[in-house]
Design an enzyme around this catalytic site. Structure first.
Site, PDB file in Angstrom:
ATOM      1  N   CYS A 182      42.962  58.014  25.755  1.00 44.13           N
ATOM      2  CA  CYS A 182      43.150  57.481  24.521  1.00 44.13           C
ATOM      3  C   CYS A 182      43.797  56.090  24.694  1.00 44.13           C
ATOM      4  CB  CYS A 182      44.436  58.419  23.531  1.00 44.13           C
ATOM      5  SG  CYS A 182      44.496  58.006  21.947  1.00 44.13           S
ATOM      6  N   HIS A 184      42.261  63.775  23.870  1.00 39.36           N
ATOM      7  CA  HIS A 184      43.135  64.214  24.625  1.00 39.36           C
ATOM      8  C   HIS A 184      42.908  65.627  25.333  1.00 39.36           C
ATOM      9  CE1 HIS A 184      46.204  61.100  23.487  1.00 39.36           C
ATOM     10  NE2 HIS A 184      45.554  60.921  22.318  1.00 39.36           N
ATOM     11  N   GLU A 190      44.440  67.034  27.410  1.00 45.50           N
ATOM     12  CA  GLU A 190      45.641  67.650  27.740  1.00 45.50           C
ATOM     13  C   GLU A 190      46.376  68.323  26.846  1.00 45.50           C
ATOM     14  OE1 GLU A 190      47.336  63.970  25.993  1.00 45.50           O
ATOM     15  OE2 GLU A 190      45.370  64.638  26.821  1.00 45.50           O
TER      16      GLU A 190
END
Length: 182
Positions: A38, A116, A118
């Protein structure tokens, strides 16, 4: 595997870095792999001669991407939460995009992704508590954060598996050999 993200220096950079930052250039000279998520991807794009601009189409929630390198970045769905569009220079190869723009690119051993991998319910909760600027849009009533929370909770196992595959594929792309766990 998500814990390995921190060790691989995949990061979301909280305080905004100044324009023209050259954070990745030392890594580039050293040839060390530098994956970025990001905002980190935006910094890398700028350092490599690309640009970042406000998006005409901010992205919030899970989205799929068109990928030219499914051996590296699969179609997703990937969690998005940003208001910017990345353009990359000729030193980078775009490997995934969607209608909103570039979603992933590589330059040598470096990888930038606008999404993202994660994401977990705890990560999104921390975003909601930590991002308080009006530009974040995190709780401005315009974004269905309750729906996003439900989607994250319902897809947590699949998102974790996609994240694991992305890390493994990035390591292979970058030529990093990781001993088998055990």
């Amino acid at each position: 595997m998500r814990d390995r993200l921190a060790g691989l220096r995949i990061r979301r950079i909280a305080p905004l870095a100044p324009a023209g930052t050259d954070l990745p250039r030392g890594r580039d000279r050293e040839g060390r792999p530098d994956p970025r998520l990001c905002f980190g991807s935006q910094i890398l794009a700028r350092a490599l001669g690309g640009s970042v601009a406000p998006s005409a189409r901010p992205e919030h929630g899970f989205t799929t991407v068109d990928t030219t390198r499914p051996d590296l970045v699969e179609a997703g769905p990937w969690m998005e939460y940003h208001h910017d569009t990345v353009s990359v220079s000729g030193v980078a190869e775009v490997v995934a995009r969607n209608d909103a723009g570039v979603q992933a690119y590589v330059s040598g051993p470096h990888l930038g992704v606008q999404f993202h991998p994660e994401i977990t319910p705890d990560v999104f909760r921390a975003w909601r508590e930590g991002f308080t600027s009006p530009r974040s849009g995190i709780d401005d009533g315009k974004v269905d954060t309750k729906g996003i929370v439900a989607d994250i909770e319902n897809s947590s196992a699949d998102a974790e598996a996609r994240c694991d595959r992305l890390v493994e594929r990035f390591l292979a792309h970058a030529g990093v050999r990781v001993p088998a766990a055990g």
